[in-house]
Every structure is written in C-alpha cells, then in structure tokens.
Design an enzyme around this catalytic site. Structure first.
Site, mmCIF file in Angstrom:
data_model
loop_
_atom_site.group_PDB
_atom_site.id
_atom_site.type_symbol
_atom_site.label_atom_id
_atom_site.label_comp_id
_atom_site.label_asym_id
_atom_site.label_seq_id
_atom_site.Cartn_x
_atom_site.Cartn_y
_atom_site.Cartn_z
ATOM 1 N N ASP A 185 3.493 8.229 -15.143
ATOM 2 C CA ASP A 185 4.031 7.697 -13.893
ATOM 3 C C ASP A 185 3.566 6.252 -13.760
ATOM 4 O O ASP A 185 4.247 5.334 -14.214
ATOM 5 C CB ASP A 185 3.578 8.594 -12.742
ATOM 6 C CG ASP A 185 4.139 8.155 -11.399
ATOM 7 O OD1 ASP A 185 4.972 7.237 -11.372
ATOM 8 O OD2 ASP A 185 3.741 8.723 -10.365
ATOM 9 N N LYS A 213 8.469 8.342 -16.516
ATOM 10 C CA LYS A 213 9.202 7.765 -15.379
ATOM 11 C C LYS A 213 9.538 6.296 -15.672
ATOM 12 O O LYS A 213 8.953 5.698 -16.566
ATOM 13 C CB LYS A 213 8.366 7.915 -14.107
ATOM 14 C CG LYS A 213 8.308 9.363 -13.634
ATOM 15 C CD LYS A 213 7.693 9.464 -12.260
ATOM 16 C CE LYS A 213 7.841 10.869 -11.717
ATOM 17 N NZ LYS A 213 7.229 11.000 -10.389
ATOM 18 N N PHE A 266 10.111 12.902 -7.724
ATOM 19 C CA PHE A 266 8.966 13.784 -7.973
ATOM 20 C C PHE A 266 9.492 15.082 -8.587
ATOM 21 O O PHE A 266 10.388 15.718 -8.042
ATOM 22 C CB PHE A 266 8.221 14.067 -6.668
ATOM 23 C CG PHE A 266 6.901 14.740 -6.894
ATOM 24 C CD1 PHE A 266 5.789 13.986 -7.232
ATOM 25 C CD2 PHE A 266 6.782 16.115 -6.807
ATOM 26 C CE1 PHE A 266 4.561 14.598 -7.475
ATOM 27 C CE2 PHE A 266 5.558 16.737 -7.044
ATOM 28 C CZ PHE A 266 4.453 15.979 -7.382
ATOM 29 N N GLU A 277 -0.098 14.142 -22.522
ATOM 30 C CA GLU A 277 -0.018 14.131 -21.060
ATOM 31 C C GLU A 277 1.305 14.750 -20.641
ATOM 32 O O GLU A 277 2.295 14.651 -21.358
ATOM 33 C CB GLU A 277 0.012 12.665 -20.601
ATOM 34 C CG GLU A 277 -1.153 12.184 -19.771
ATOM 35 C CD GLU A 277 -1.196 12.667 -18.343
ATOM 36 O OE1 GLU A 277 -1.193 13.883 -18.100
ATOM 37 O OE2 GLU A 277 -1.280 11.817 -17.461
ATOM 38 N N ASP A 278 1.313 15.354 -19.471
ATOM 39 C CA ASP A 278 2.558 15.929 -18.964
ATOM 40 C C ASP A 278 3.573 14.838 -18.614
ATOM 41 O O ASP A 278 4.723 14.878 -19.042
ATOM 42 C CB ASP A 278 2.282 16.838 -17.747
ATOM 43 C CG ASP A 278 1.397 16.188 -16.680
ATOM 44 O OD1 ASP A 278 1.034 15.003 -16.807
ATOM 45 O OD2 ASP A 278 1.058 16.885 -15.704
ATOM 46 N N ILE A 279 3.120 13.851 -17.826
ATOM 47 C CA ILE A 279 4.075 12.859 -17.336
ATOM 48 C C ILE A 279 3.407 11.492 -17.238
ATOM 49 O O ILE A 279 2.208 11.398 -16.947
ATOM 50 C CB ILE A 279 4.650 13.307 -15.966
ATOM 51 C CG1 ILE A 279 5.879 12.499 -15.561
ATOM 52 C CG2 ILE A 279 3.599 13.294 -14.886
ATOM 53 C CD1 ILE A 279 6.685 13.150 -14.442
ATOM 54 N N ARG A 323 4.108 25.189 -11.801
ATOM 55 C CA ARG A 323 3.817 24.826 -13.198
ATOM 56 C C ARG A 323 4.487 25.755 -14.190
ATOM 57 O O ARG A 323 4.779 25.385 -15.317
ATOM 58 C CB ARG A 323 2.303 24.892 -13.457
ATOM 59 C CG ARG A 323 1.483 23.866 -12.700
ATOM 60 C CD ARG A 323 0.054 23.847 -13.253
ATOM 61 N NE ARG A 323 -0.895 23.204 -12.371
ATOM 62 C CZ ARG A 323 -1.136 21.901 -12.319
ATOM 63 N NH1 ARG A 323 -0.480 21.069 -13.109
ATOM 64 N NH2 ARG A 323 -2.024 21.403 -11.477
ATOM 65 N N LEU A 367 -1.817 4.969 -15.065
ATOM 66 C CA LEU A 367 -3.259 4.894 -14.783
ATOM 67 C C LEU A 367 -4.061 5.923 -15.584
ATOM 68 O O LEU A 367 -5.084 5.594 -16.191
ATOM 69 C CB LEU A 367 -3.473 5.121 -13.274
ATOM 70 C CG LEU A 367 -4.921 5.072 -12.805
ATOM 71 C CD1 LEU A 367 -5.440 3.636 -12.803
ATOM 72 C CD2 LEU A 367 -5.060 5.672 -11.411
ATOM 73 N N THR A 368 -3.585 7.155 -15.609
ATOM 74 C CA THR A 368 -4.326 8.214 -16.306
ATOM 75 C C THR A 368 -4.460 7.890 -17.787
ATOM 76 O O THR A 368 -5.563 7.870 -18.337
ATOM 77 C CB THR A 368 -3.613 9.580 -16.141
ATOM 78 O OG1 THR A 368 -3.375 9.804 -14.762
ATOM 79 C CG2 THR A 368 -4.447 10.710 -16.708
HETATM 80 P P1 IMP Z 1 -0.184 8.331 -13.669
HETATM 81 O O1 IMP Z 1 -1.670 8.249 -13.874
HETATM 82 O O2 IMP Z 1 0.271 7.622 -12.448
HETATM 83 O O3 IMP Z 1 0.630 7.971 -14.895
HETATM 84 O O4 IMP Z 1 0.120 9.803 -13.274
HETATM 85 C C1 IMP Z 1 -0.031 10.832 -14.132
HETATM 86 C C2 IMP Z 1 -0.334 12.102 -13.375
HETATM 87 O O5 IMP Z 1 0.258 12.115 -12.076
HETATM 88 C C3 IMP Z 1 0.285 13.247 -14.112
HETATM 89 O O6 IMP Z 1 -0.621 13.807 -15.033
HETATM 90 C C4 IMP Z 1 0.650 14.200 -13.009
HETATM 91 O O7 IMP Z 1 -0.412 15.058 -12.733
HETATM 92 C C5 IMP Z 1 0.880 13.351 -11.804
HETATM 93 N N1 IMP Z 1 2.330 13.114 -11.542
HETATM 94 C C6 IMP Z 1 2.988 11.947 -11.623
HETATM 95 N N2 IMP Z 1 4.298 12.097 -11.324
HETATM 96 C C7 IMP Z 1 4.451 13.417 -11.051
HETATM 97 C C8 IMP Z 1 5.602 14.205 -10.685
HETATM 98 O O8 IMP Z 1 6.742 13.760 -10.549
HETATM 99 N N3 IMP Z 1 5.367 15.533 -10.502
HETATM 100 C C9 IMP Z 1 4.127 16.103 -10.653
HETATM 101 N N4 IMP Z 1 3.038 15.401 -10.992
HETATM 102 C C10 IMP Z 1 3.198 14.065 -11.188
HETATM 103 MG MG MG Z 2 -1.823 16.068 -13.553
#
Ligand code: IMP
Ligand code: MG
Length: 170
Positions: free
Chosen positions: A99, A127, A148, A95-97, A161, A102-103
C-alpha cells in the site's frame, strides 16, 4: 457483517501463484532460499506458493503491523522478530499487499543490516504507486485499485482472511 464484492477470483489467484512459483523456482535454482512471510496477511499466499516450489527452501515468519482498522498509522511495529540468523542467506520477503510501502521498506532496512546475501520481495497485491515509498517489488501478484480489499489473507479488523478470493467491502 458487511457484504463483499469479488474483484479477483480464486481461479485467477491460483493461476498467478503457479506463474510466480515457476519464476521463483527458476531464479533460485541451485541456491538456497528463505521465504520470509509477513504475518498475518501473507499466510495463505505462502502456503499456496510453497506447494508449487521445488527448490531448497525454508520458511520463516515475522509479525509486523502498520494498520489499525482501515487507516495506516504511519509506523511499523515488530510484534514477532525472526529467530534465525540470516547472514549469508537469500531472503524473499512475502507480503500480502503493497500500500504505502512502509512495511516492506522498513523490513528491507531492518533485514539488510543483518548481512543477508540478497533480499527480494513478493507482494500478492499492489495498490497504485503514486506518492509511495519507492521499493522494487520483484514478484507482483496483481495490480489493483486503491480501494480497501479483504480476502486471501487480508483482513478488516481481523475478519475475512479466509476468503479464497479478493473482495471489496461494500
Ligand atoms: P503498507 O505498509 O502501507 O504498504 O501497508 C501494508 C499493510 O497494510 C499490509 O500488510 C496490510 O496489512 C495493510 N493493508 C494495506 N491495504 C490494505 C487493504 O486494502 N486491505 C487490508 N489490509 C491492507
Ligand atoms: Mg497486515
């Protein structure tokens, strides 16, 4: 276009990618591995990682979204599912990030029900972890703040990107 402020340089990212690839090469030596990229954000990290792997590996991609603009919607949507059977396989989700988590946690649940041999995760940027869905991230690129960020695969409304570094929008 907004101005971006660099927070992690291209050199730092490339150095970290090599360290992570070295760990993955060691951990999966003698095993086969499917690297499962979460589109779109992970595409740059995966291509850099791929060039440094020397194990039996293949690459698959899923497309998932949980974000619209810069705020989480609280649910994930599978835009493109896998087209291979993962039963009995070792899976590394990239995964990229991280946060809210959830993903990744939703993906682990979905893929876990398909009987893989193992599932591990790598997140390029993580994060701060307060109030998050608890998920063990085996390979972490960098721990960052809660701002962000864009670049190195991460977007704001589909843009930025391509930046080879991680930046904050200002
Ligand atoms: P999570 O499901 O909340 O962990 O979010 C993951 C997804 O949210 C990542 O794959 C990103 O696409 C998006 N995301 C979360 N934080 C950022 C950010 O700071 N910049 C860009 N995309 C983000
Ligand atoms: Mg994403």
């Amino acid at each position: 276009m907004k101005i971006t402020k660099k927070i992690i340089s291209e050199e730092q990212i490339q150095e970290r990618i090599i360290q992570l690839a070295t760990e993955i090469n060691k951990d999966y030596e003698g095993k086969n591995l499917i690297i499962l990229g979460v589109l779109k954000g992970a595409f740059i990290a995966i291509s850099d990682l791929a060039k440094n792997l020397n194990i039996d590996v293949s690459f698959e991609f899923m497309s998932i979204s949980s974000y619209e603009g810069s705020e989480s919607t609280g649910q994930i949507k599978i835009e493109k599912d896998l087209d291979v059977d993962i039963a009995g396989k070792n899976i590394l989700i990239v995964e990229d990030i991280f946060d809210t988590g959830l993903t990744i946690s939703s993906l682990i649940d979905i893929l876990g029900s398909r009987n893989p041999e193992s599932i591990q995760t790598m997140c390029m940027f993580v994060k701060p972890i307060e109030n998050k869905i608890p998920v063990e991230i085996k390979y972490k690129g960098f721990e960052i703040g809660s701002e962000f960020v864009v670049g190195y695969g991460l977007d704001y409304m589909g843009k930025y990107r391509e930046l080879p570094y991680l930046a904050e929008l200002s």
